[in-house]
Scaffold this motif. Sequence first.
Motif, PDB file in Angstrom:
ATOM      1  N   GLN A  58       5.039  -0.540   8.308  1.00  0.00           N
ATOM      2  CA  GLN A  58       4.895  -1.143   7.469  1.00  0.00           C
ATOM      3  C   GLN A  58       5.429  -1.029   6.053  1.00  0.00           C
ATOM      4  O   GLN A  58       6.245  -1.702   5.236  1.00  0.00           O
ATOM      5  N   ALA A  59       5.068   0.273   5.685  1.00  0.00           N
ATOM      6  CA  ALA A  59       5.793   0.742   4.724  1.00  0.00           C
ATOM      7  C   ALA A  59       7.230   0.827   4.483  1.00  0.00           C
ATOM      8  O   ALA A  59       7.986   0.512   3.573  1.00  0.00           O
ATOM      9  N   ARG A  62      -1.556  -3.661   0.230  1.00  0.00           N
ATOM     10  CA  ARG A  62      -2.474  -3.709   1.342  1.00  0.00           C
ATOM     11  C   ARG A  62      -2.418  -2.385   2.237  1.00  0.00           C
ATOM     12  O   ARG A  62      -3.501  -2.027   2.780  1.00  0.00           O
ATOM     13  N   ILE A  63      -1.356  -1.821   2.414  1.00  0.00           N
ATOM     14  CA  ILE A  63      -1.291  -0.413   2.811  1.00  0.00           C
ATOM     15  C   ILE A  63      -2.275   0.683   1.945  1.00  0.00           C
ATOM     16  O   ILE A  63      -3.032   1.397   2.547  1.00  0.00           O
ATOM     17  N   TRP A  64      -2.097   0.352   0.680  1.00  0.00           N
ATOM     18  CA  TRP A  64      -2.878   1.458   0.149  1.00  0.00           C
ATOM     19  C   TRP A  64      -4.144   1.091   0.037  1.00  0.00           C
ATOM     20  O   TRP A  64      -4.959   2.101   0.233  1.00  0.00           O
ATOM     21  N   LEU A  85       0.891   1.897   9.670  1.00  0.00           N
ATOM     22  CA  LEU A  85       1.152   1.702   8.357  1.00  0.00           C
ATOM     23  C   LEU A  85       2.311   2.423   7.829  1.00  0.00           C
ATOM     24  O   LEU A  85       2.922   1.861   6.848  1.00  0.00           O
ATOM     25  N   THR A 143       2.671  -3.455   0.143  1.00  0.00           N
ATOM     26  CA  THR A 143       2.322  -2.258  -0.277  1.00  0.00           C
ATOM     27  C   THR A 143       0.834  -1.998  -0.844  1.00  0.00           C
ATOM     28  O   THR A 143      -0.002  -1.097  -0.430  1.00  0.00           O
ATOM     29  N   GLN A 158      -2.948   3.992  13.625  1.00  0.00           N
ATOM     30  CA  GLN A 158      -2.950   3.194  12.623  1.00  0.00           C
ATOM     31  C   GLN A 158      -2.131   3.747  11.776  1.00  0.00           C
ATOM     32  O   GLN A 158      -1.439   2.961  10.598  1.00  0.00           O
ATOM     33  N   ASP A 159      -1.979   5.114  11.368  1.00  0.00           N
ATOM     34  CA  ASP A 159      -1.293   6.105  10.329  1.00  0.00           C
ATOM     35  C   ASP A 159       0.310   5.332  10.807  1.00  0.00           C
ATOM     36  O   ASP A 159       1.039   5.368   9.793  1.00  0.00           O
ATOM     37  N   LEU A 179      -5.893  -0.141   2.727  1.00  0.00           N
ATOM     38  CA  LEU A 179      -6.265   0.302   4.085  1.00  0.00           C
ATOM     39  C   LEU A 179      -6.232   1.829   4.199  1.00  0.00           C
ATOM     40  O   LEU A 179      -7.014   2.441   4.874  1.00  0.00           O
ATOM     41  N   LYS A 180      -5.191   2.448   3.577  1.00  0.00           N
ATOM     42  CA  LYS A 180      -5.280   3.970   3.641  1.00  0.00           C
ATOM     43  C   LYS A 180      -6.531   4.732   3.085  1.00  0.00           C
ATOM     44  O   LYS A 180      -6.677   5.756   3.391  1.00  0.00           O
TER      45      LYS A 180
END
Length: 73
Positions: free
Chosen positions: A14-15, A66-68, A11, A64, A7-8, A70-71
Amino acid sequence: MTKPSEQDMALARQARLAGAVMAVAIVAWVGLQFLGGQLGWQARYAFLVDFAALAAFAWGLIVTFRIWRLKGR
């Protein structure tokens, strides 16, 4: 040191994609605005370029965020 999870890694990909899209958008926007001014393009083409750049930035912001989100899980 532990290996990053799948998952990392997803992400991070994606970033990088979001960053690349935003960087290309700003370079293309500046370049096309300059080119349009030099070639005397009509204002509607300048607005088209502006809206395309805004769409790219909006997409990058959404990805961005969405990544934030999910993280933080």
